[in-house]
Design a protein around this motif. Structure first.
Motif, PDB file in Angstrom:
ATOM      1  N   GLU A  85       9.877   4.043   1.513  1.00 55.08           N
ATOM      2  CA  GLU A  85       8.936   4.814   0.705  1.00 55.08           C
ATOM      3  C   GLU A  85       9.561   5.130  -0.649  1.00 55.08           C
ATOM      4  OE1 GLU A  85       5.484   6.476  -0.393  1.00 55.08           O
ATOM      5  OE2 GLU A  85       5.800   5.527   1.553  1.00 55.08           O
ATOM      6  N   LYS A  86       9.008   4.543  -1.709  1.00 58.02           N
ATOM      7  CA  LYS A  86       9.470   4.753  -3.086  1.00 58.02           C
ATOM      8  C   LYS A  86      10.985   4.594  -3.218  1.00 58.02           C
ATOM      9  CE  LYS A  86       5.520   7.701  -4.089  1.00 58.02           C
ATOM     10  NZ  LYS A  86       5.019   9.034  -4.435  1.00 58.02           N
ATOM     11  N   PRO A  87      11.529   3.446  -2.832  1.00 59.87           N
ATOM     12  CA  PRO A  87      12.984   3.249  -2.895  1.00 59.87           C
ATOM     13  C   PRO A  87      13.467   3.145  -4.341  1.00 59.87           C
ATOM     14  CG  PRO A  87      11.897   1.186  -2.364  1.00 59.87           C
ATOM     15  CD  PRO A  87      10.818   2.234  -2.386  1.00 59.87           C
ATOM     16  N   PRO A  88      14.596   3.775  -4.686  1.00 60.12           N
ATOM     17  CA  PRO A  88      15.107   3.673  -6.066  1.00 60.12           C
ATOM     18  C   PRO A  88      15.499   2.243  -6.441  1.00 60.12           C
ATOM     19  CG  PRO A  88      16.650   4.856  -4.639  1.00 60.12           C
ATOM     20  CD  PRO A  88      15.404   4.684  -3.856  1.00 60.12           C
ATOM     21  N   ASP A 148       6.216  -2.457 -10.578  1.00 60.46           N
ATOM     22  CA  ASP A 148       7.029  -1.231 -10.462  1.00 60.46           C
ATOM     23  C   ASP A 148       7.084  -0.749  -9.010  1.00 60.46           C
ATOM     24  OD1 ASP A 148       4.329  -0.752 -10.458  1.00 60.46           O
ATOM     25  OD2 ASP A 148       4.437   1.084 -11.657  1.00 60.46           O
ATOM     26  N   PRO A 149       7.673  -1.546  -8.110  1.00 60.24           N
ATOM     27  CA  PRO A 149       7.633  -1.206  -6.679  1.00 60.24           C
ATOM     28  C   PRO A 149       8.325   0.112  -6.328  1.00 60.24           C
ATOM     29  CG  PRO A 149       9.162  -3.020  -7.093  1.00 60.24           C
ATOM     30  CD  PRO A 149       8.399  -2.802  -8.357  1.00 60.24           C
ATOM     31  N   GLU A 150       9.196   0.606  -7.216  1.00 59.84           N
ATOM     32  CA  GLU A 150       9.892   1.863  -6.910  1.00 59.84           C
ATOM     33  C   GLU A 150       8.926   3.052  -6.808  1.00 59.84           C
ATOM     34  OE1 GLU A 150       9.905   1.260 -11.383  1.00 59.84           O
ATOM     35  OE2 GLU A 150      10.287   0.021  -9.605  1.00 59.84           O
ATOM     36  N   HIS A 151       7.685   2.879  -7.243  1.00 61.89           N
ATOM     37  CA  HIS A 151       6.701   3.955  -7.168  1.00 61.89           C
ATOM     38  C   HIS A 151       5.815   3.865  -5.925  1.00 61.89           C
ATOM     39  CE1 HIS A 151       7.908   5.236 -11.087  1.00 61.89           C
ATOM     40  NE2 HIS A 151       7.507   4.128 -11.681  1.00 61.89           N
ATOM     41  N   PHE A 152       6.101   2.924  -5.037  1.00 62.04           N
ATOM     42  CA  PHE A 152       5.225   2.682  -3.883  1.00 62.04           C
ATOM     43  C   PHE A 152       6.052   2.591  -2.600  1.00 62.04           C
ATOM     44  CE2 PHE A 152       3.275   0.814  -7.623  1.00 62.04           C
ATOM     45  CZ  PHE A 152       1.954   1.222  -7.530  1.00 62.04           C
ATOM     46  N   GLY A 153       5.343   2.566  -1.474  1.00 55.10           N
ATOM     47  CA  GLY A 153       5.966   2.105  -0.245  1.00 55.10           C
ATOM     48  C   GLY A 153       6.162   0.604  -0.358  1.00 55.10           C
ATOM     49  N   VAL A 154       7.346   0.105   0.028  1.00 52.49           N
ATOM     50  CA  VAL A 154       7.697  -1.302  -0.174  1.00 52.49           C
ATOM     51  C   VAL A 154       8.051  -1.935   1.165  1.00 52.49           C
ATOM     52  CG1 VAL A 154       9.326  -2.880  -1.297  1.00 52.49           C
ATOM     53  CG2 VAL A 154       8.493  -0.871  -2.518  1.00 52.49           C
ATOM     54  N   ALA A 155       7.622  -3.191   1.355  1.00 52.88           N
ATOM     55  CA  ALA A 155       7.871  -3.905   2.617  1.00 52.88           C
ATOM     56  C   ALA A 155       8.813  -5.082   2.405  1.00 52.88           C
ATOM     57  CB  ALA A 155       6.550  -4.408   3.195  1.00 52.88           C
ATOM     58  N   GLU A 156       9.691  -5.283   3.411  1.00 59.10           N
ATOM     59  CA  GLU A 156      10.512  -6.502   3.480  1.00 59.10           C
ATOM     60  C   GLU A 156       9.952  -7.377   4.598  1.00 59.10           C
ATOM     61  OE1 GLU A 156      14.864  -6.314   3.534  1.00 59.10           O
ATOM     62  OE2 GLU A 156      14.637  -4.165   3.122  1.00 59.10           O
ATOM     63  N   VAL A 188      -0.575  -1.477   0.031  1.00 65.16           N
ATOM     64  CA  VAL A 188      -1.893  -1.085  -0.439  1.00 65.16           C
ATOM     65  C   VAL A 188      -2.409  -0.013   0.521  1.00 65.16           C
ATOM     66  CG1 VAL A 188      -4.247  -1.948  -0.788  1.00 65.16           C
ATOM     67  CG2 VAL A 188      -2.293  -3.352  -1.430  1.00 65.16           C
ATOM     68  N   GLY A 189      -3.323   0.829   0.042  1.00 63.87           N
ATOM     69  CA  GLY A 189      -3.768   1.939   0.874  1.00 63.87           C
ATOM     70  C   GLY A 189      -4.760   1.583   1.958  1.00 63.87           C
ATOM     71  N   VAL A 190      -4.549   0.445   2.623  1.00 65.90           N
ATOM     72  CA  VAL A 190      -5.403   0.021   3.743  1.00 65.90           C
ATOM     73  C   VAL A 190      -4.498  -0.500   4.852  1.00 65.90           C
ATOM     74  CG1 VAL A 190      -7.312  -1.449   4.488  1.00 65.90           C
ATOM     75  CG2 VAL A 190      -7.232  -0.645   2.120  1.00 65.90           C
ATOM     76  N   TYR A 191      -4.712  -0.024   6.069  1.00 66.37           N
ATOM     77  CA  TYR A 191      -3.867  -0.378   7.211  1.00 66.37           C
ATOM     78  C   TYR A 191      -4.759  -0.624   8.424  1.00 66.37           C
ATOM     79  CZ  TYR A 191      -0.847   2.635   4.283  1.00 66.37           C
ATOM     80  OH  TYR A 191      -0.177   3.229   3.237  1.00 66.37           O
ATOM     81  N   MET A 192      -4.245  -1.433   9.368  1.00 67.48           N
ATOM     82  CA  MET A 192      -4.929  -1.615  10.641  1.00 67.48           C
ATOM     83  C   MET A 192      -3.952  -1.331  11.772  1.00 67.48           C
ATOM     84  SD  MET A 192      -7.615  -4.644  10.127  1.00 67.48           S
ATOM     85  CE  MET A 192      -8.558  -3.827  11.384  1.00 67.48           C
ATOM     86  N   PHE A 193      -4.392  -0.521  12.721  1.00 65.58           N
ATOM     87  CA  PHE A 193      -3.503  -0.077  13.783  1.00 65.58           C
ATOM     88  C   PHE A 193      -4.150  -0.206  15.159  1.00 65.58           C
ATOM     89  CE2 PHE A 193      -2.103   2.828  10.238  1.00 65.58           C
ATOM     90  CZ  PHE A 193      -0.836   2.280  10.074  1.00 65.58           C
ATOM     91  N   THR A 194      -3.297  -0.407  16.160  1.00 63.01           N
ATOM     92  CA  THR A 194      -3.686  -0.188  17.555  1.00 63.01           C
ATOM     93  C   THR A 194      -3.323   1.259  17.903  1.00 63.01           C
ATOM     94  OG1 THR A 194      -1.524  -0.876  18.361  1.00 63.01           O
ATOM     95  CG2 THR A 194      -3.216  -2.602  18.134  1.00 63.01           C
ATOM     96  N   PRO A 195      -3.731   1.749  19.070  1.00 59.57           N
ATOM     97  CA  PRO A 195      -3.410   3.141  19.432  1.00 59.57           C
ATOM     98  C   PRO A 195      -1.907   3.439  19.514  1.00 59.57           C
ATOM     99  CG  PRO A 195      -5.161   2.289  20.825  1.00 59.57           C
ATOM    100  CD  PRO A 195      -4.648   1.128  20.055  1.00 59.57           C
ATOM    101  N   LEU A 196      -1.056   2.399  19.504  1.00 59.61           N
ATOM    102  CA  LEU A 196       0.391   2.636  19.532  1.00 59.61           C
ATOM    103  C   LEU A 196       0.865   3.491  18.360  1.00 59.61           C
ATOM    104  CD1 LEU A 196       1.699  -0.931  20.504  1.00 59.61           C
ATOM    105  CD2 LEU A 196       1.686   1.124  21.949  1.00 59.61           C
ATOM    106  N   ILE A 197       0.088   3.517  17.270  1.00 64.46           N
ATOM    107  CA  ILE A 197       0.516   4.278  16.090  1.00 64.46           C
ATOM    108  C   ILE A 197       0.586   5.773  16.382  1.00 64.46           C
ATOM    109  CG2 ILE A 197      -1.803   4.599  15.116  1.00 64.46           C
ATOM    110  CD1 ILE A 197       1.442   3.812  13.139  1.00 64.46           C
ATOM    111  N   ASP A 228      -5.403   2.155  -6.997  1.00 66.45           N
ATOM    112  CA  ASP A 228      -5.325   3.546  -6.572  1.00 66.45           C
ATOM    113  C   ASP A 228      -5.850   4.353  -7.752  1.00 66.45           C
ATOM    114  OD1 ASP A 228      -4.585   6.168  -6.211  1.00 66.45           O
ATOM    115  OD2 ASP A 228      -2.485   5.769  -5.760  1.00 66.45           O
ATOM    116  N   THR A 229      -6.983   5.037  -7.580  1.00 71.92           N
ATOM    117  CA  THR A 229      -7.650   5.662  -8.722  1.00 71.92           C
ATOM    118  C   THR A 229      -7.187   7.089  -8.974  1.00 71.92           C
ATOM    119  OG1 THR A 229      -9.486   6.403  -7.312  1.00 71.92           O
ATOM    120  CG2 THR A 229      -9.699   4.243  -8.362  1.00 71.92           C
ATOM    121  N   GLY A 230      -5.921   7.360  -8.683  1.00 68.20           N
ATOM    122  CA  GLY A 230      -5.433   8.735  -8.785  1.00 68.20           C
ATOM    123  C   GLY A 230      -5.158   9.222 -10.187  1.00 68.20           C
TER     124      GLY A 230
END
Length: 357
Positions: free
Chosen positions: A160-163, A141-149, A172-181, A223-225
């Motif tokens: 973000e939650k595209p119809p 059910d990707p319409e309930h999540f942020g989705v990547a191409e 997934v709720g885990v990301y890795m970033f450099t300071p550019l974010i 996601d334990t929400g």
């Protein structure tokens, strides 16, 4: 590479887990008798991250500080960062900038559980050195999540939650970033719901020709929400348990992968695993079925409980039927009265959900 820092987001109101979260942070609701938040801290510690910032909200921050402490119990150093308002994940990143400074970092949503931790993710980030790396998993059910191409090993678009999602790959709720974010988060505008979305900040990195790489999760992610997700996460964690019986058994049976903590007492009872019985719990003339977590100092007497989570100090007495797929908050008491005429009597808080089967 500069040492990685960790950022765990533990704000949020937990509206989907009310009424439990009226009185406790959703990240502290236990899975297999451990707060969800602890699994994220553990994952970071095991990946070699030594400094962790935890974003807290004014309403629940003190409770989180009290439970998680300074991090020494996990072998890390924890710094608490107050986010005055729930203005989005990218806003949380900006709030944490004085702590993060110029360090690359892992961002982890505090109510998420990820099988196998983040070691592979950290290794991929260190070896490939992208500007950002995002975790993805296929969902029905990707319409309930942020989705990547994706285009090969690069992320080309996020929504973000595209119809009408173009892929089934959810963030997934885990990301890795450099300071550019940080600059990316400053460059975006609030979304329609008034928040600075992390998906928009990552999209800004993509649009400015920064390299954003995907990492598809091989194991499970939760996601334990919501209640169903909590129970499923509890099941998945209990499935990894090894049998350990430190409590006292009196005319009782323990079958399968069961943990009975020291100080728990079972009298004329059966526990069928996977299950965990917390310290100080007292079980008498009862049956505890698979995928159940009984918290510390709980009492179960003349009742059957299965596929459920009972928080500290709860009790269940004299039920005719089996209680299943349930989540009881702290010091909740469920009992059948011996009075006549027989009827149901409830004192129930806001946003509760009771099913009588």
């Amino acid at each position: 590479m500069t040492p990685l820092k960790g950022l765990i987001l533990s704000g949020g109101k937990g509206t989907r887990l009310r009424p439990i979260t009226h009185t406790s942070a959703k990240q502290l609701v236990p899975v297999a008798n451990r707060p969800v938040l602890f699994y994220g801290i553990d994952a970071m510690a095991k990946a070699g991250i030594e400094e962790i910032g935890i974003i807290i909200a004014p309403e629940t921050g003190e409770e989180i500080k009290e439970v998680a402490g300074d991090g020494s119990a996990f072998g890390v150093k924890i710094t608490y960062i107050l986010q005055d308002e729930p203005a989005g994940l990218a806003h949380a990143v900006l709030t944490a900038e004085p702590f993060l400074k110029d360090s690359p970092f892992v961002m982890y949503l505090g109510d998420n559980l990820l099988q196998g931790g983040i070691d592979d993710l950290v290794a991929a980030f260190r070896s490939n050195e992208p500007d950002a790396l995002i975790l993805l998993t296929p969902v029905p059910d990707p319409e309930h999540f942020g989705v990547a191409e994706l285009d090969g090993d690069r992320v080309v678009a996020l929504a973000e939650k595209p119809p009408e999602p173009k892929t089934n790959l959810a963030l997934v709720g885990v990301y890795m970033f450099t300071p550019l974010i940080h600059d990316a988060a400053r460059a975006i505008e609030p979304s329609a719901r008034g928040e600075l979305e992390i998906t928009d900040a990552i999209q800004h990195l993509v649009d400015t020709d920064k390299r954003v790489e995907p990492h598809v999760v091989q194991g499970w992610w939760k996601d334990t929400g919501r209640l169903d997700d909590m129970l499923e996460a509890n099941r998945l964690i209990l499935d990894r348990f090894e049998r350990r019986v430190d409590g006292e058994l009196i005319d009782s049976q323990v079958e399968g992968r069961v943990v009975i903590e020291a100080g728990a007492t079972l009298t004329r009872s059966t526990v069928r695993g996977p299950a965990i019985i917390g310290a100080g719990a007292n079980l008498t003339d009862c049956y505890i079925g698979p995928y159940t977590a009984i918290g510390e100092d709980c009492v179960v007497e003349k009742a059957e409980v299965e596929h459920s989570i009972l928080l500290t100090g709860s009790s269940v007495h004299d039920l005719d039927g089996r209680m299943e797929s349930s989540l009881l908050g702290r010091n909740v008491h469920i009992r059948r009265s011996s009075g006549q005429p027989r009827a149901f009597r409830f004192m129930v808080g806001d946003n509760s959900d009771i099913g009588i089967l």
